[in-house]
Design a protein around this motif. Structure first.
Motif, PDB file in Angstrom:
ATOM      1  N   SER A  61       0.825  -1.215   0.000  1.00 50.34           N
ATOM      2  CA  SER A  61       0.000   0.000   0.000  1.00 50.34           C
ATOM      3  C   SER A  61       0.855   1.260   0.000  1.00 50.34           C
ATOM      4  N   GLY A  62       2.140   1.086  -0.300  1.00 51.34           N
ATOM      5  CA  GLY A  62       3.027   2.238  -0.419  1.00 51.34           C
ATOM      6  C   GLY A  62       3.896   2.521   0.788  1.00 51.34           C
ATOM      7  N   GLY A  63       3.871   1.637   1.774  1.00 52.82           N
ATOM      8  CA  GLY A  63       4.676   1.844   2.965  1.00 52.82           C
ATOM      9  C   GLY A  63       6.131   1.457   2.772  1.00 52.82           C
ATOM     10  N   ARG A  64       6.945   1.862   3.739  1.00 54.62           N
ATOM     11  CA  ARG A  64       8.378   1.555   3.720  1.00 54.62           C
ATOM     12  C   ARG A  64       8.732   0.673   4.915  1.00 54.62           C
ATOM     13  N   LEU A  65       9.952   0.140   4.888  1.00 58.44           N
ATOM     14  CA  LEU A  65      10.449  -0.683   5.983  1.00 58.44           C
ATOM     15  C   LEU A  65      11.678  -0.012   6.578  1.00 58.44           C
ATOM     16  N   PHE A  66      11.677   0.163   7.898  1.00 55.44           N
ATOM     17  CA  PHE A  66      12.804   0.759   8.607  1.00 55.44           C
ATOM     18  C   PHE A  66      13.393  -0.249   9.590  1.00 55.44           C
ATOM     19  N   TYR A  67      14.719  -0.235   9.714  1.00 56.61           N
ATOM     20  CA  TYR A  67      15.423  -1.002  10.737  1.00 56.61           C
ATOM     21  C   TYR A  67      16.125  -0.020  11.665  1.00 56.61           C
ATOM     22  N   ILE A  68      16.101  -0.293  12.967  1.00 53.60           N
ATOM     23  CA  ILE A  68      16.919   0.472  13.899  1.00 53.60           C
ATOM     24  C   ILE A  68      17.704  -0.500  14.782  1.00 53.60           C
ATOM     25  N   GLY A  69      18.928  -0.126  15.114  1.00 51.83           N
ATOM     26  CA  GLY A  69      19.744  -0.975  15.969  1.00 51.83           C
ATOM     27  C   GLY A  69      21.000  -0.238  16.386  1.00 51.83           C
ATOM     28  N   ALA A  70      21.746  -0.841  17.291  1.00 54.35           N
ATOM     29  CA  ALA A  70      23.015  -0.271  17.744  1.00 54.35           C
ATOM     30  C   ALA A  70      24.110  -1.318  17.580  1.00 54.35           C
ATOM     31  N   GLY A  71      25.335  -0.872  17.344  1.00 54.79           N
ATOM     32  CA  GLY A  71      26.443  -1.803  17.225  1.00 54.79           C
ATOM     33  C   GLY A  71      26.246  -2.801  16.098  1.00 54.79           C
ATOM     34  N   THR A  72      26.559  -4.059  16.381  1.00 55.12           N
ATOM     35  CA  THR A  72      26.418  -5.120  15.377  1.00 55.12           C
ATOM     36  C   THR A  72      25.007  -5.171  14.817  1.00 55.12           C
ATOM     37  N   SER A  73      24.005  -5.060  15.682  1.00 55.72           N
ATOM     38  CA  SER A  73      22.614  -5.133  15.236  1.00 55.72           C
ATOM     39  C   SER A  73      22.278  -4.015  14.255  1.00 55.72           C
ATOM     40  N   GLY A  74      22.764  -2.806  14.547  1.00 51.55           N
ATOM     41  CA  GLY A  74      22.531  -1.684  13.640  1.00 51.55           C
ATOM     42  C   GLY A  74      23.222  -1.879  12.313  1.00 51.55           C
ATOM     43  N   ARG A  75      24.447  -2.412  12.361  1.00 51.41           N
ATOM     44  CA  ARG A  75      25.196  -2.647  11.122  1.00 51.41           C
ATOM     45  C   ARG A  75      24.518  -3.697  10.252  1.00 51.41           C
ATOM     46  N   LEU A  76      23.962  -4.709  10.879  1.00 52.38           N
ATOM     47  CA  LEU A  76      23.271  -5.756  10.121  1.00 52.38           C
ATOM     48  C   LEU A  76      22.023  -5.207   9.439  1.00 52.38           C
ATOM     49  N   GLY A  77      21.316  -4.316  10.114  1.00 50.99           N
ATOM     50  CA  GLY A  77      20.146  -3.692   9.504  1.00 50.99           C
ATOM     51  C   GLY A  77      20.530  -2.851   8.305  1.00 50.99           C
ATOM     52  N   ILE A  78      21.605  -2.078   8.455  1.00 51.69           N
ATOM     53  CA  ILE A  78      22.087  -1.247   7.352  1.00 51.69           C
ATOM     54  C   ILE A  78      22.556  -2.112   6.188  1.00 51.69           C
ATOM     55  N   LEU A  79      23.251  -3.199   6.499  1.00 55.01           N
ATOM     56  CA  LEU A  79      23.708  -4.118   5.456  1.00 55.01           C
ATOM     57  C   LEU A  79      22.530  -4.661   4.658  1.00 55.01           C
ATOM     58  N   ASP A  80      21.503  -5.123   5.368  1.00 57.54           N
ATOM     59  CA  ASP A  80      20.342  -5.696   4.686  1.00 57.54           C
ATOM     60  C   ASP A  80      19.648  -4.644   3.821  1.00 57.54           C
ATOM     61  N   ALA A  81      19.466  -3.458   4.374  1.00 62.48           N
ATOM     62  CA  ALA A  81      18.794  -2.385   3.633  1.00 62.48           C
ATOM     63  C   ALA A  81      19.589  -1.970   2.397  1.00 62.48           C
ATOM     64  N   SER A  82      20.922  -1.914   2.532  1.00 64.34           N
ATOM     65  CA  SER A  82      21.755  -1.437   1.429  1.00 64.34           C
ATOM     66  C   SER A  82      21.796  -2.413   0.262  1.00 64.34           C
ATOM     67  N   GLU A  83      21.462  -3.681   0.506  1.00 63.24           N
ATOM     68  CA  GLU A  83      21.472  -4.683  -0.558  1.00 63.24           C
ATOM     69  C   GLU A  83      20.198  -4.670  -1.400  1.00 63.24           C
ATOM     70  N   ILE A  84      19.157  -4.022  -0.918  1.00 62.27           N
ATOM     71  CA  ILE A  84      17.868  -4.061  -1.624  1.00 62.27           C
ATOM     72  C   ILE A  84      17.896  -3.342  -2.971  1.00 62.27           C
ATOM     73  N   PRO A  85      18.416  -2.119  -3.075  1.00 62.64           N
ATOM     74  CA  PRO A  85      18.431  -1.448  -4.391  1.00 62.64           C
ATOM     75  C   PRO A  85      19.182  -2.212  -5.477  1.00 62.64           C
ATOM     76  N   PRO A  86      20.451  -2.651  -5.226  1.00 60.66           N
ATOM     77  CA  PRO A  86      21.144  -3.355  -6.315  1.00 60.66           C
ATOM     78  C   PRO A  86      20.560  -4.718  -6.631  1.00 60.66           C
ATOM     79  N   THR A  87      20.038  -5.406  -5.621  1.00 58.73           N
ATOM     80  CA  THR A  87      19.520  -6.757  -5.840  1.00 58.73           C
ATOM     81  C   THR A  87      18.159  -6.756  -6.511  1.00 58.73           C
ATOM     82  N   TYR A  88      17.314  -5.811  -6.122  1.00 59.65           N
ATOM     83  CA  TYR A  88      15.929  -5.844  -6.599  1.00 59.65           C
ATOM     84  C   TYR A  88      15.507  -4.595  -7.372  1.00 59.65           C
ATOM     85  N   GLY A  89      16.448  -3.672  -7.607  1.00 58.67           N
ATOM     86  CA  GLY A  89      16.115  -2.474  -8.375  1.00 58.67           C
ATOM     87  C   GLY A  89      15.127  -1.570  -7.672  1.00 58.67           C
ATOM     88  N   ALA A  90      15.043  -1.691  -6.346  1.00 60.11           N
ATOM     89  CA  ALA A  90      14.101  -0.886  -5.575  1.00 60.11           C
ATOM     90  C   ALA A  90      14.728   0.449  -5.195  1.00 60.11           C
TER      91      ALA A  90
END
Length: 274
Positions: A61-90
Motif C-alpha cells: 500500500s506504499g509503505g516503507r520498511l525501517f530497521y533500527i539498531g546499535a552496534g552489530t545489530s545496527g550494522r546488520l540492519g544497514i547491510l540488509d537495507a543497502s542490498e535491496i536497491p542493487p539486488t531488486y532495483g528498488a
C-alpha cells in the motif's frame, strides 16, 4: 548479591580455556555452535511469518520498511537495507537502516549512542516515518534503549512494529506488534553477540527482506529480474536471464535488448509485447 537473571546472550560460554585450544579445536567448536543457529531460527518461523505478512500489506500500500539498531545489530540492519536497491532495483528509500550514533558508527563505535531512548525517533522523523510504514528494532540483548525507545514511540504513533532479539521475554518484545526472539544460547566467547546472535539476526533479516521483495513482484520464477546492472558480472547474468525467457535471441541480441531497457523484466516485457 543480585538475584537478577543473566540474559542468555550474556551467560557464560559452554567452553573454557579458549586460549589453550588448538586452531582446529577453536574452529570446530565455533562451527559446532554456529550449527545451532539455523535450528533456533527454524523454531520461530511462525513468528517471522506474521511479521512478513503484516509488513507486506503495508508495503503493497506504499509503505516503507525501517530497521533500527546499535552496534552489530545496527550494522546488520544497514547491510540488509543497502542490498535491496542493487539486488531488486528498488528505491533506496524503500528499506532504510539506521544505527545509533549515525553513519560514523558503522565503522567506529560511538560511545553511549545506544543509551539514549529518545534518539531513534528523532532519527526516524527525519525520514517522515508514518502509519503506512513498518519499523523493526534489532537488539541481541533485547533491551537496548535506542531500540526500545524508537519502537515504543513508533507504536504510539500507529507505526507497525516488529523486533528481533536473542533472549526470551526480551524488553523490546513488549513494544513490538510482532516480536521475534531467536534463542541461540551462550556465545563461544562469552557475551560476543556478533557471533551466534549476529548470525541469527542476519538469517532472519534475509528471510524478511527477501520474502517481502518477492511479494512485491521483484522476482520472477527464481530470478532477480529487477537487479541493477552495475558491473560486468551482473550484465552477463542479466543477458543469460533474457536468453532463458526469450530462447530465440543470441547473446548479442539479448545484450542489446537489455542495454536498451535497463532491466531483465523491462526487456522481456517489451520484447513480448511486440
Amino acid at each position: 548479591m543480585s538475584s537478577q537473571v543473566i540474559p542468555t546472550t550474556e551467560s557464560s560460554s559452554l567452553y573454557t580455556n579458549l586460549e589453550e585450544m588448538s586452531t582446529v579445536d577453536l574452529l570446530k567448536n565455533i562451527n559446532q555452535e554456529d550449527q545451532k543457529v539455523a535450528k533456533a531460527v527454524q523454531k520461530i518461523i511462525p513468528h517471522i511469518k506474521k511479521l512478513v505478512d503484516a509488513s507486506s500489506k503495508k508495503m503493497q500500500s506504499g509503505g516503507r520498511l525501517f530497521y533500527i539498531g546499535a552496534g552489530t545489530s545496527g550494522r546488520l540492519g544497514i547491510l540488509d537495507a543497502s542490498e535491496i536497491p542493487p539486488t531488486y532495483g528498488a528505491s533506496p528509500n524503500l528499506v532504510v537502516g539506521l544505527i545509533a550514533g549515525g553513519d560514523s558508527a558503522i565503522r567506529t563505535a560511538v560511545e553511549g549512542a545506544e543509551d539514549d531512548p529518545n534518539q531513534a525517533w528523532k532519527d526516524l522523523k527525519q525520514f517522515g516515518i508514518n502509519e503506512k510504514d513498518t519499523l523493526i528494532g534489532i537488539a541481541a540483548s533485547g533491551k537496548t534503549p535506542y531500540v526500545f525507545g524508537g519502537l515504543q514511540v513508533a507504536q504510539e504513533n500507529g507505526v507497525l512494529t516488529g523486533s528481533i532479539s536473542c533472549n526470551k521475554d526480551a524488553l523490546i518484545s513488549s513494544v513490538a506488534d510482532f516480536p521475534i526472539e531467536v534463542e541461540v544460547g551462550p556465545e563461544f566467547v562469552t557475551g560476543s553477540t556478533r557471533m551466534k546472535a549476529g548470525t541469527a539476526q542476519k538469517l532472519v533479516l534475509n528471510m524478511i527482506s527477501t520474502s517481502l521483495m518477492i511479494k512485491l513482484g521483484k522476482v520472477k520464477g527464481n530470478k532477480m529480474v529487477n537487479m541493477q546492472l552495475s558491473n560486468n558480472k551482473l550484465v552477463d547474468r542479466g543477458v543469460r536471464m533474457v536468453m532463458e525467457e526469450i530462447p530465440e535471441l543470441d547473446y548479442q541480441a539479448a545484450l542489446k535488448l537489455l542495454t536498451l531497457y535497463g532491466s531483465v523484466k523491462k526487456a522481456v516485457e517489451a520484447y513480448q509485447s511486440k
